[in-house]
Scaffold this motif. Structure first.
Motif, mmCIF file in Angstrom:
data_model
loop_
_atom_site.group_PDB
_atom_site.id
_atom_site.type_symbol
_atom_site.label_atom_id
_atom_site.label_comp_id
_atom_site.label_asym_id
_atom_site.label_seq_id
_atom_site.Cartn_x
_atom_site.Cartn_y
_atom_site.Cartn_z
ATOM 1 N N GLU A 22 8.038 -29.831 86.765
ATOM 2 C CA GLU A 22 9.371 -30.424 86.795
ATOM 3 C C GLU A 22 10.205 -29.743 87.863
ATOM 4 N N GLU A 23 10.976 -30.550 88.567
ATOM 5 C CA GLU A 23 11.965 -30.004 89.487
ATOM 6 C C GLU A 23 13.348 -30.273 88.892
ATOM 7 N N ILE A 24 14.090 -29.214 88.665
ATOM 8 C CA ILE A 24 15.420 -29.311 88.076
ATOM 9 C C ILE A 24 16.439 -28.884 89.116
ATOM 10 N N VAL A 25 17.442 -29.733 89.369
ATOM 11 C CA VAL A 25 18.525 -29.421 90.300
ATOM 12 C C VAL A 25 19.849 -29.593 89.572
ATOM 13 N N ASP A 26 20.616 -28.540 89.483
ATOM 14 C CA ASP A 26 21.916 -28.568 88.805
ATOM 15 C C ASP A 26 21.798 -29.151 87.395
ATOM 16 N N GLY A 27 20.733 -28.786 86.713
ATOM 17 C CA GLY A 27 20.538 -29.233 85.338
ATOM 18 C C GLY A 27 20.019 -30.651 85.206
ATOM 19 N N LYS A 28 19.649 -31.274 86.334
ATOM 20 C CA LYS A 28 19.167 -32.655 86.312
ATOM 21 C C LYS A 28 17.704 -32.706 86.735
#
Length: 319
Positions: A22-28
């Motif tokens: 998973e790639e998570i950016v700013d909680g998304k």
């Protein structure tokens, strides 16, 4: 595979579409396919699009504990369904930073691409949205539905932002619009229920009305509201409701702003307040349409109140 353990109290969650990373950016969660997007939204997760995507079906948010953020990430999200594409019920949903297309909808003023139901807030933030129907609606008979539109541009065939007055009418609805442009082939803003609405630094461009305030408490600050009807039947259209009740929806006199009600339905008071706002009837036939048209319910306490300051300008008449 198999999970072997001699310990107890271990919970295993199976996430549809999860490929192990998973790639998570700013909680998304960054999603690359429609399948990943659908699975994440069904699980109530916030997402960031990595590609343009088309959703064929309907997205329903029901009793989500946390706000769901759909970050379009400068991409385009297309709703290809012919009906409502997104409905929030007891949930808060934000769509931000991109383009939404909903141009396959059925030809009906009772449909909206996005609907807001009980105890829910739907926010459009830095969104460009185009639809061949209505963009976003307070759903019929809802309680405490809230629409927020910020730094956005909406282009709709019917209504950019509206309310559904099917009885019993929605209660405690709120609409907040800031620094946005609403353009419609009919009426950019339709409010036909008791509702609190505030629009600040906005442009509204309509054909039938720039805004139709049939009930509620509506405040415009620093706005430009324009109506321009170019149809060849402008003379008959201008006189259509001189001696007859108004219809449903926006079937009412054309004007920059139409305020109040003339029918047996929609029996509630209307208050309109304008600060530093320009209201215009424009176009080739501007002389046939007023800047403001008002008609009040006749029963006590159900009339129309209009307040405006000295910084307001009206290009056209009051009727």
């Amino acid at each position: 595979g198999n999970l072997l353990t001699d310990r107890t109290g271990i919970d295993v969650e199976v996430v549809p579409g999860f490929n192990g990373t998973e790639e998570i950016v700013d909680g998304k969660l960054v999603v690359e396919t429609v399948e990943e997007l659908s699975a994440a939204l069904e699980a109530g997760r916030s997402v960031m699009l990595a590609e343009d995507m088309t959703l064929d079906g309907y997205i329903g948010f029901d009793s989500n504990e946390d706000e769901v953020i759909i970050d379009l990430n400068s991409r385009t999200l297309t709703f290809s369904t012919t009906g409502t594409a997104l409905l929030a019920d007891n949930s808060d949903v934000t769509l931000e930073n991109g383009t939404i297309l909903a141009d396959h909808m059925d030809n009906s003023t009772n449909l909206a691409a996005i609907c807001v139901q009980d105890n829910s807030t739907v926010t459009l933030d830095n969104i460009t949205m185009e639809t061949n129907s209505t963009a976003i609606f307070v759903y019929q008979s809802s309680t405490r539905a809230r629409i927020e539109v910020k730094d956005s541009k909406i282009d709709a065939t019917y209504f950019c932002i509206g309310t559904n007055a099917t009885a019993p009418s929605a209660a405690n609805a709120e609409i907040v619009v800031e620094n946005s442009e609403l353009t419609s082939d009919e009426t950019p803003l339709l409010i036909n229920i008791p509702c609190d609405a505030t629009l600040t630094e906005c442009k509204l461009n309509g054909v039938s009305q720039g805004a139709f305030v049939r009930g509620g408490n509506v405040v415009f600050s620093g706005c430009e509201i324009t109506q321009a009807y170019e149809g060849g039947d402008y003379e008959s259209v201008a006189d259509k409701y001189d001696d007859t009740n108004w219809g449903s929806g926006n079937y009412a006199p054309l004007a920059g702003i139409t305020v109040g009600n003339r029918s047996n339905d929609y029996q509630y008071p209307t208050r309109l307040t304008l600060y530093n706002t320009t209201v215009s009837a424009s176009g080739s036939h501007a002389d046939y349409f007023p800047a403001v048209y008002t008609y009040a319910n006749q029963d006590e306490g159900l009339g129309v109140t209009i307040d405006y300051d000295s910084d307001c300008r009206f290009d056209g008449t009051f009727e």
